[in-house]
Design a protein around this motif. Structure first.
Motif, PDB file in Angstrom:
ATOM      1  N   UNK A  38     -19.140  23.353  17.129  1.00  0.00           N
ATOM      2  CA  UNK A  38     -19.466  21.908  17.487  1.00  0.00           C
ATOM      3  C   UNK A  38     -19.497  21.031  16.216  1.00  0.00           C
ATOM      4  N   UNK A  39     -20.307  21.460  15.297  1.00  0.00           N
ATOM      5  CA  UNK A  39     -20.729  20.665  14.174  1.00  0.00           C
ATOM      6  C   UNK A  39     -19.615  20.100  13.410  1.00  0.00           C
ATOM      7  N   UNK A  40     -18.383  21.033  13.080  1.00  0.00           N
ATOM      8  CA  UNK A  40     -17.398  20.676  12.244  1.00  0.00           C
ATOM      9  C   UNK A  40     -16.544  19.713  13.194  1.00  0.00           C
ATOM     10  N   UNK A  41     -16.659  19.899  14.474  1.00  0.00           N
ATOM     11  CA  UNK A  41     -15.617  19.070  15.443  1.00  0.00           C
ATOM     12  C   UNK A  41     -16.381  17.670  15.324  1.00  0.00           C
ATOM     13  N   UNK A  42     -17.558  17.612  15.575  1.00  0.00           N
ATOM     14  CA  UNK A  42     -18.155  16.226  15.353  1.00  0.00           C
ATOM     15  C   UNK A  42     -18.024  15.417  14.110  1.00  0.00           C
ATOM     16  N   UNK A  43     -18.074  16.191  12.937  1.00  0.00           N
ATOM     17  CA  UNK A  43     -17.907  15.813  11.731  1.00  0.00           C
ATOM     18  C   UNK A  43     -16.553  15.088  11.834  1.00  0.00           C
ATOM     19  N   UNK A  44     -15.359  15.830  12.313  1.00  0.00           N
ATOM     20  CA  UNK A  44     -14.041  15.264  12.402  1.00  0.00           C
ATOM     21  C   UNK A  44     -14.000  13.857  13.010  1.00  0.00           C
ATOM     22  N   UNK A  45     -14.692  13.909  14.290  1.00  0.00           N
ATOM     23  CA  UNK A  45     -14.732  12.987  15.135  1.00  0.00           C
ATOM     24  C   UNK A  45     -15.308  11.665  14.378  1.00  0.00           C
ATOM     25  N   UNK A  46     -16.588  11.803  13.547  1.00  0.00           N
ATOM     26  CA  UNK A  46     -17.204  10.782  13.121  1.00  0.00           C
ATOM     27  C   UNK A  46     -16.240  10.271  11.893  1.00  0.00           C
ATOM     28  N   UNK A  99     -28.600  20.371  23.146  1.00  0.00           N
ATOM     29  CA  UNK A  99     -29.692  19.748  21.909  1.00  0.00           C
ATOM     30  C   UNK A  99     -28.926  20.042  20.595  1.00  0.00           C
ATOM     31  N   UNK A 100     -28.140  20.969  20.619  1.00  0.00           N
ATOM     32  CA  UNK A 100     -27.248  21.080  19.123  1.00  0.00           C
ATOM     33  C   UNK A 100     -26.279  20.123  19.118  1.00  0.00           C
ATOM     34  N   UNK A 101     -25.715  19.610  20.307  1.00  0.00           N
ATOM     35  CA  UNK A 101     -24.675  18.357  20.496  1.00  0.00           C
ATOM     36  C   UNK A 101     -25.231  17.091  19.963  1.00  0.00           C
ATOM     37  N   UNK A 102     -26.567  16.920  20.652  1.00  0.00           N
ATOM     38  CA  UNK A 102     -27.025  15.638  20.198  1.00  0.00           C
ATOM     39  C   UNK A 102     -27.591  15.724  19.112  1.00  0.00           C
ATOM     40  N   UNK A 103     -28.316  16.765  18.340  1.00  0.00           N
ATOM     41  CA  UNK A 103     -28.901  16.389  16.853  1.00  0.00           C
ATOM     42  C   UNK A 103     -27.759  16.411  15.734  1.00  0.00           C
ATOM     43  N   UNK A 104     -26.602  17.256  16.365  1.00  0.00           N
ATOM     44  CA  UNK A 104     -25.421  17.428  15.168  1.00  0.00           C
ATOM     45  C   UNK A 104     -25.045  15.690  15.362  1.00  0.00           C
ATOM     46  N   UNK A 105     -24.941  15.327  16.652  1.00  0.00           N
ATOM     47  CA  UNK A 105     -24.181  13.918  16.430  1.00  0.00           C
ATOM     48  C   UNK A 105     -25.033  13.176  15.695  1.00  0.00           C
ATOM     49  N   UNK A 106     -26.299  12.862  16.000  1.00  0.00           N
ATOM     50  CA  UNK A 106     -27.293  11.969  15.164  1.00  0.00           C
ATOM     51  C   UNK A 106     -27.052  12.279  13.667  1.00  0.00           C
ATOM     52  N   UNK A 107     -26.964  13.491  13.156  1.00  0.00           N
ATOM     53  CA  UNK A 107     -26.597  13.764  11.916  1.00  0.00           C
ATOM     54  C   UNK A 107     -25.007  12.963  11.379  1.00  0.00           C
ATOM     55  N   UNK A 108     -24.282  12.798  12.284  1.00  0.00           N
ATOM     56  CA  UNK A 108     -22.866  12.341  11.852  1.00  0.00           C
ATOM     57  C   UNK A 108     -23.018  10.704  12.220  1.00  0.00           C
ATOM     58  N   UNK A 109     -23.896   9.934  12.409  1.00  0.00           N
ATOM     59  CA  UNK A 109     -24.053   8.580  12.745  1.00  0.00           C
ATOM     60  C   UNK A 109     -23.770   8.182  14.010  1.00  0.00           C
ATOM     61  N   UNK A 110     -24.075   9.021  15.114  1.00  0.00           N
ATOM     62  CA  UNK A 110     -24.005   8.702  16.471  1.00  0.00           C
ATOM     63  C   UNK A 110     -25.296   8.225  17.207  1.00  0.00           C
ATOM     64  N   UNK A 111     -25.358   7.357  18.186  1.00  0.00           N
ATOM     65  CA  UNK A 111     -26.349   7.136  18.801  1.00  0.00           C
ATOM     66  C   UNK A 111     -26.421   7.280  20.270  1.00  0.00           C
TER      67      UNK A 111
END
Length: 369
Positions: free
Chosen positions: A227-235, A294-306
């Motif tokens: 999930x985290x590298x996927x979110x990184x790519x999205x960001x 919980x993991x999805x939302x916290x990782x999203x915050x790390x990559x600049x998502x609100x």
């Protein structure tokens, strides 16, 4: 343990294990689902969705799902101040059913959003892309099939997925004699079997430290590190806009401390039937796990998502205008049977205990960076 089938993928995995030793379940699941020619999602000619397949999704059940999201997307387009060009990326687009219904609704009722829109389908399965190309043929002038990784930066847009994250390969872990081990897949004679080994990456220990949890003695948990590298790519690709994720999940503590999930949430399906042995017939079964919101939302915050909104799918659809779309669809229906069809599908998505109550919708916003 599972008898090793005669499929090419099973033979390849067995040979790999005999040659290199046990492999993590994460690597095994990656091959079982995404092997380029033999993986579950990539095998040519396999019917995965619908009554004849292994699962049914909300878009496949009813066009009301996509029509309601079209209404919601049109509102987000206004929130983005109606840019002259904007992009919708659907990740894991399947056979194109959601794309076709959504684009049709935008064209019919929100033409200002439709005319400015570019629609991108990111789908790993070549077979599914072929189906989707046929279903979306009428919109070919504004649809492209591309991976998110290969897209240029999106200045304004929406990235959407439905039941994508639950199919990411996961690490499985357990505790024995007070020590945390990772579950690997090995062979015993002509069978696949589980074995214990050391943690394959320090990121697993980091996860337990960050979330203040680890398996109890004998318990099994799944960690979806993809999930985290996927979110990184999205960001990296989305300069400004919204990430909308629809899936079934729970919070970290619920996943790890619920007695009903003591043996994890990994499940296998074939023709809508639950399969007890997840290691049988790699490439032939739909494998899935409950995601950690919980993991999805916290990782999203790390990559600049609100976070904008997080709610159960049935409540989200009601708030987004499903009943208004139902009225619109039934008004133009040509027969009572067609009207009944729409009403039945709507009930499946919003009644307590129905399909919609088992899913959640997470909307996150990313500002220009």
């Amino acid at each position: 343990m599972s008898a090793i089938a005669t499929s090419t993928l099973a033979e390849q995995l067995a040979e790999r294990i005999r040659r290199d030793g046990p492999i993590t379940f994460c690597a095994w699941m990656e091959a079982a689902l995404y092997h380029p020619t033999e993986g579950y999602y990539c095998k040519p000619g396999r019917k995965r969705w619908g009554r004849e397949g292994d699962y049914r999704t909300s878009p496949e059940r009813s066009e009301l799902f996509a029509a309601t999201f079209a209404r919601y997307f049109a509102g987000l387009y206004d929130e983005l101040e109606r840019p002259a060009d904007w992009t919708i990326v659907e990740m894991g687009g399947g056979d194109g059913g959601f794309a076709r219904a959504l684009l049709q609704s935008l064209q019919d009722y929100w033409p200002h959003a439709f005319c400015s829109c570019r629609y991108v389908v990111d789908e790993a399965s070549f077979n599914s892309r072929e189906h989707a190309e046929k279903r979306i043929a009428q919109f070919r002038d504004r649809v492209q099939f591309e991976t998110l990784q290969d897209l240029n930066r999106i200045n304004a847009g929406i990235i959407f997925s439905n039941e994508l994250l639950d199919a990411f390969p996961v690490h499985r872990l357990t505790k024995k004699d007070g020590k945390v081990f990772e579950l690997y897949v090995t062979t015993v004679g002509q069978r696949f079997a589980w074995s214990l080994g050391p943690l394959s990456t320090p990121r697993l220990s980091e996860y337990f430290r960050e979330y203040g949890t680890e398996p109890a003695e004998g318990q099994i948990v799944e960690i979806n590190l993809a999930i985290e590298p996927w979110l990184s790519n999205v960001a990296e690709k989305l300069a400004a806009g919204y990430l909308i994720t629809v899936d079934y999940g729970a919070e970290t503590r619920e996943l790890h401390f619920d007695p009903a999930r003591y043996q994890g949430t990994l499940r296998a399906y074939c023709q809508h039937q639950f399969v007890d042995d997840v290691l049988t017939r790699p490439g032939e079964l739909d494998l899935t796990t409950t995601i950690d919101w919980t993991y999805v939302r916290r990782a999203g915050e790390r990559f600049g998502f609100e976070e904008v909104e997080f709610s159960r799918q049935d409540k989200f659809l009601l708030q987004a205008g499903l009943l208004e779309e139902l009225e619109r669809q039934t008004d133009k229906a040509e027969s009572e049977a067609e009207k009944l069809h729409f009403r039945t599908n709507a009930r499946e998505m919003i009644l307590p205990g129905a399909m919609g109550s088992s899913f959640q919708v997470l909307v996150m916003k990313r500002l220009t960076t």
